[in-house]
Design a protein around this motif. Structure first.
Motif, PDB file in Angstrom:
ATOM      1  N   PRO A 142      -6.398  -8.250 -34.710  1.00  0.00           N
ATOM      2  CA  PRO A 142      -7.467  -7.867 -33.790  1.00  0.00           C
ATOM      3  C   PRO A 142      -7.182  -6.500 -33.159  1.00  0.00           C
ATOM      4  CG  PRO A 142      -6.708 -10.100 -33.331  1.00  0.00           C
ATOM      5  CD  PRO A 142      -5.741  -9.488 -34.309  1.00  0.00           C
ATOM      6  N   PHE A 143      -8.227  -5.787 -32.804  1.00  0.00           N
ATOM      7  CA  PHE A 143      -8.106  -4.476 -32.171  1.00  0.00           C
ATOM      8  C   PHE A 143      -7.253  -4.573 -30.908  1.00  0.00           C
ATOM      9  CE2 PHE A 143      -9.613  -1.047 -29.394  1.00  0.00           C
ATOM     10  CZ  PHE A 143      -9.424   0.044 -30.231  1.00  0.00           C
ATOM     11  N   ARG A 144      -7.406  -5.655 -30.142  1.00  0.00           N
ATOM     12  CA  ARG A 144      -6.643  -5.843 -28.902  1.00  0.00           C
ATOM     13  C   ARG A 144      -5.134  -5.785 -29.172  1.00  0.00           C
ATOM     14  NH1 ARG A 144      -8.338  -7.243 -24.391  1.00  0.00           N
ATOM     15  NH2 ARG A 144     -10.243  -8.199 -25.148  1.00  0.00           N
ATOM     16  N   GLU A 145      -4.683  -6.438 -30.233  1.00  0.00           N
ATOM     17  CA  GLU A 145      -3.250  -6.403 -30.574  1.00  0.00           C
ATOM     18  C   GLU A 145      -2.810  -4.984 -30.899  1.00  0.00           C
ATOM     19  OE1 GLU A 145      -1.882  -9.038 -33.658  1.00  0.00           O
ATOM     20  OE2 GLU A 145      -2.931 -10.752 -32.759  1.00  0.00           O
ATOM     21  N   TRP A 146      -3.626  -4.284 -31.676  1.00  0.00           N
ATOM     22  CA  TRP A 146      -3.307  -2.905 -32.035  1.00  0.00           C
ATOM     23  C   TRP A 146      -3.247  -2.035 -30.784  1.00  0.00           C
ATOM     24  CZ3 TRP A 146      -5.935   1.607 -31.185  1.00  0.00           C
ATOM     25  CH2 TRP A 146      -5.426   2.740 -31.829  1.00  0.00           C
ATOM     26  N   ALA A 147      -4.213  -2.205 -29.872  1.00  0.00           N
ATOM     27  CA  ALA A 147      -4.254  -1.398 -28.654  1.00  0.00           C
ATOM     28  C   ALA A 147      -3.020  -1.646 -27.788  1.00  0.00           C
ATOM     29  CB  ALA A 147      -5.526  -1.694 -27.872  1.00  0.00           C
ATOM     30  N   ILE A 148      -2.608  -2.900 -27.674  1.00  0.00           N
ATOM     31  CA  ILE A 148      -1.412  -3.221 -26.889  1.00  0.00           C
ATOM     32  C   ILE A 148      -0.178  -2.586 -27.522  1.00  0.00           C
ATOM     33  CG2 ILE A 148       0.125  -5.116 -26.220  1.00  0.00           C
ATOM     34  CD1 ILE A 148      -2.491  -6.822 -25.849  1.00  0.00           C
ATOM     35  N   GLU A 149      -0.072  -2.686 -28.845  1.00  0.00           N
ATOM     36  CA  GLU A 149       1.072  -2.113 -29.551  1.00  0.00           C
ATOM     37  C   GLU A 149       1.138  -0.596 -29.395  1.00  0.00           C
ATOM     38  OE1 GLU A 149       2.279  -1.611 -34.171  1.00  0.00           O
ATOM     39  OE2 GLU A 149       1.868  -3.662 -33.516  1.00  0.00           O
TER      40      GLU A 149
END
Length: 109
Positions: free
Chosen positions: A95-102
Motif C-alpha cells: 500500500p502507498f501508506r507503507e511506502w510513505a512511512i518507509e
C-alpha cells in the motif's frame, strides 16, 4: 524480489502494468505523506496555464501539454488497479501508506 521475478525466465518481451493495491487521488497521496511525516500538508492547486508556464522552463511544450491533459483526465478517470504484482511475484503490492512511512525521511525538510 520484483526485479528477480521480472528478469527471470518467461518475462522476455512482456509488458506489465504494475500498481499498488488501491487507486488514490493526489490529495489522498499528499494526506498520506503528511501522516507519515507527522505534519499536516496542504494541497494547493494551480491553474493549468500557470502549471504549463512553469513546466515549459524545463520541458518541451508537447510534453507539458500531454502531461497536463493526462492529469486532467485522472480527475474523472482514475488509474486502474491491477493484480499483476501478486500474479508475477506471489506477494500483494505494498500500500502507498507503507511506502510513505518507509520514505518519510525523504519528505522532511
Amino acid at each position: 524480489m520484483g526485479v528477480l521475478a521480472l528478469t527471470g525466465d518467461g518475462h522476455g518481451g512482456k509488458k506489465y502494468v504494475l500498481t499498488g493495491p488501491q487507486s488514490l487521488t493526489q490529495i489522498e497521496q499528499v494526506d498520506t505523506i503528511g501522516e507519515a511525516i507527522g505534519r499536516r500538508l496542504r494541497w494547493e492547486e494551480i491553474s493549468p496555464e500557470v502549471a504549463r508556464q512553469q513546466m515549459l522552463t524545463s520541458m518541451p511544450p508537447s510534453f507539458a501539454d500531454a502531461a497536463l491533459n493526462y492529469w486532467a483526465k485522472l480527475m474523472t478517470e482514475p488509474e486502474p488497479v491491477t493484480h499483476t504484482v501478486e500474479e508475477v511475484i506471489g506477494l500483494s503490492a505494498r500500500p502507498f501508506r507503507e511506502w510513505a512511512i518507509e520514505h518519510a525521511s525523504d519528505f522532511r525538510l
